[in-house]
Scaffold this active site. Sequence first.
Site, PDB file in Angstrom:
ATOM      1  N   TYR A  32       0.803  -1.308   0.204  1.00  0.00           N
ATOM      2  CA  TYR A  32      -0.148  -0.097  -0.044  1.00  0.00           C
ATOM      3  C   TYR A  32       0.878   1.139  -0.065  1.00  0.00           C
ATOM      4  O   TYR A  32       1.809   1.454   0.889  1.00  0.00           O
ATOM      5  CB  TYR A  32      -0.846  -0.103   1.443  1.00  0.00           C
ATOM      6  CG  TYR A  32      -1.882  -1.161   1.219  1.00  0.00           C
ATOM      7  CD1 TYR A  32      -3.126  -1.006   0.777  1.00  0.00           C
ATOM      8  CD2 TYR A  32      -1.583  -2.507   1.436  1.00  0.00           C
ATOM      9  CE1 TYR A  32      -3.934  -2.065   0.572  1.00  0.00           C
ATOM     10  CE2 TYR A  32      -2.209  -3.492   1.746  1.00  0.00           C
ATOM     11  CZ  TYR A  32      -3.764  -3.109   0.900  1.00  0.00           C
ATOM     12  OH  TYR A  32      -4.420  -4.449   0.628  1.00  0.00           O
ATOM     13  N   ILE A  33       0.772   2.080  -0.697  1.00  0.00           N
ATOM     14  CA  ILE A  33       1.155   3.555  -0.865  1.00  0.00           C
ATOM     15  C   ILE A  33       0.579   4.259  -0.039  1.00  0.00           C
ATOM     16  O   ILE A  33      -0.938   4.419  -0.040  1.00  0.00           O
ATOM     17  CB  ILE A  33       1.214   4.040  -2.352  1.00  0.00           C
ATOM     18  CG1 ILE A  33       2.014   3.091  -3.348  1.00  0.00           C
ATOM     19  CG2 ILE A  33       1.779   5.301  -2.305  1.00  0.00           C
ATOM     20  CD1 ILE A  33       1.938   3.424  -4.818  1.00  0.00           C
TER      21      ILE A  33
END
Length: 164
Positions: A32-33
């Site tokens: 996840y960014i």
Amino acid sequence: MSGFEIERKFLVKKGDAYKSVAFSCSHIQQGYIPCDGATVRIRLRDEQAFLTIKGKSADGGLSRYEFEKEITTDEAKHLLQLCRGGMIDKHRYLVKSGDHVFEVDEFHGENDGLVMAEVELSSADESFKKPDFIGREVTGDRRFYNKHMLRYPFCLWKDSLQSP
């Protein structure tokens, strides 16, 4: 693909009965960014890769906007370097039940021992046939969001979970 996603999540009862009725199995790794106001996920699924952006749910986790686009595995590997908090590692089994397909995720690493199933629906009140291995519903329970499990893996709280 983009649109409004409606899904329900369930714990899977002990055992691996879902494996014998699955018509597909794939290995998934995802990260996840960091992003405020949305979830930005990079996923490698066998030899495919996807960028997914999900909005926040306004109805207790049942539905939310989702944008998904297939990207190259090379692009995914570069984007995964921007991810924070580690990776989710799991195998996904697809099981047909009535008119629906249940996605059964068997988690590995720090989330080992957790097996969940989800079903996508056309409407919030759509009926569906539950396979025998489906247990307690956990739709909207943040502990079972993949992104949350990176910060608070199942190994830290599994003893507080009652059997499905």
